[in-house]
Enzyme design. Structure first.
Site, PDB file in Angstrom:
ATOM      1  N   PRO A 239       0.995  -1.169   0.087  1.00 24.71           N
ATOM      2  CA  PRO A 239       0.086   0.088   0.132  1.00 24.71           C
ATOM      3  C   PRO A 239       0.798   1.277  -0.001  1.00 24.71           C
ATOM      4  CG  PRO A 239      -0.776  -1.623   1.611  1.00 24.71           C
ATOM      5  CD  PRO A 239       0.497  -2.184   0.964  1.00 24.71           C
ATOM      6  N   GLU A 240       0.565   2.153  -0.904  1.00 27.47           N
ATOM      7  CA  GLU A 240       1.346   3.389  -1.147  1.00 27.47           C
ATOM      8  C   GLU A 240       0.610   4.489  -0.246  1.00 27.47           C
ATOM      9  OE1 GLU A 240       4.118   3.586  -1.970  1.00 27.47           O
ATOM     10  OE2 GLU A 240       4.644   1.698  -3.083  1.00 27.47           O
TER      11      GLU A 240
END
Length: 269
Positions: A2-3
């Protein structure tokens, strides 16, 4: 992994359910995450969640007297349960509210973390970070000054959290394409006007991704269980061998800093 847009999407998704609510208990089924979950996290019982903030890819739960700092790691996700559901194998932590709502943390690879701290000053992971990419502090002038005498590729440089936080691999490739800058260019060769294009591109790409729920990755789900949709609009990332949407040239791929990088040689000379 997840960014920043995925983490910001998670923050916005869980905020309405958690803010202002009292914690009934925190159930830790698996304390061995990237860092061991402190037993003191049980002291959250009875505290009110005052706010949920984000710094880089960390979620910061501000309580009455303490903070819980959450990182989703490689495969972590948060979701809201409005009634009890039996925990599955990778459901490691439940934050249970007095009103019955549960924030459930799932992490198959266990590279995420839940830190219990008295002050954010105690969190070494938050020290020495660069500015937030959507803040006013992150500007062309800031990058231009910081870039002097740096000779590494621009792609690797903007992914350095000491320079700016949260510009992950996907968003770096997309932003450089939008700014028409070749990812192999040395940092000190970038002109101020090009940094202006790059800063604007980073802000646009991240803002659009957040609005659309983050990039669809197999390990990411929003708090309501629905995936994001930004990946459907990627211009270069993951498209090696396909035609550029702008000039019809073939999208190229190469390793820069041990990360897959995608670009168009015609648009990004």
């Amino acid at each position: 992994m997840p960014e920043l847009p995925e983490v910001e999407t998670s923050r916005r998704g869980i905020l309405p359910y958690l803010k202002g609510q009292t914690i009934k208990q925190i159930i830790v089924r698996q304390p061995k995450l990237r860092w061991a979950v402190d037993d003191a996290i049980k002291n959250a019982q009875g505290q009110v969640i005052l706010d949920i903030q984000r710094r880089a890819k960390y979620l910061l739960l501000q309580l009455s007297y303490n903070w819980i700092v959450i990182h989703l790691g490689m495969s972590g996700s948060l979701r809201i349960l409005k009634n009890h559901q039996e925990a599955e194998k990778h459901d490691h932590i439940d934050l249970v509210l007095e009103n019955g709502v549960i924030l459930r943390y799932t992490d198959p690879r266990r590279f995420g973390s839940w830190l219990w701290v008295n002050s954010l000053d105690d969190v070494f992971q938050l020290q020495h970070l660069g500015p937030e990419p959507l803040s006013d502090e992150f500007s062309a002038n800031y990058l231009f000054e910081k870039a002097k005498n740096r000779k590494i590729p621009i792609k690797s440089w903007i992914m350095d959290n000491h320079v700016v936080v949260g510009v992950g691999n996907i968003y770096a490739s997309e932003s450089l394409f939008m700014a028409k800058i070749n990812p192999n260019r040395k940092v000190n060769s970038i002109q101020l006007v090009e940094f202006e294009r790059l800063v604007n591109a980073i802000k646009q790409v991240l803002t659009k991704s957040i609005a659309q729920g983050g990039t669809t990755l197999k390990d990411f789900l929003q708090s309501d269980g629905k995936p994001g949709y930004f990946a459907q609009e990627l211009q270069v990332y993951g498209r090696d061998g396909e035609k550029c949407h702008i000039c019809n040239a073939e999208i190229k791929s190469q390793k820069i800093g041990q990360r897959n990088t995608f670009y168009c040689e015609q648009c990004q000379k």
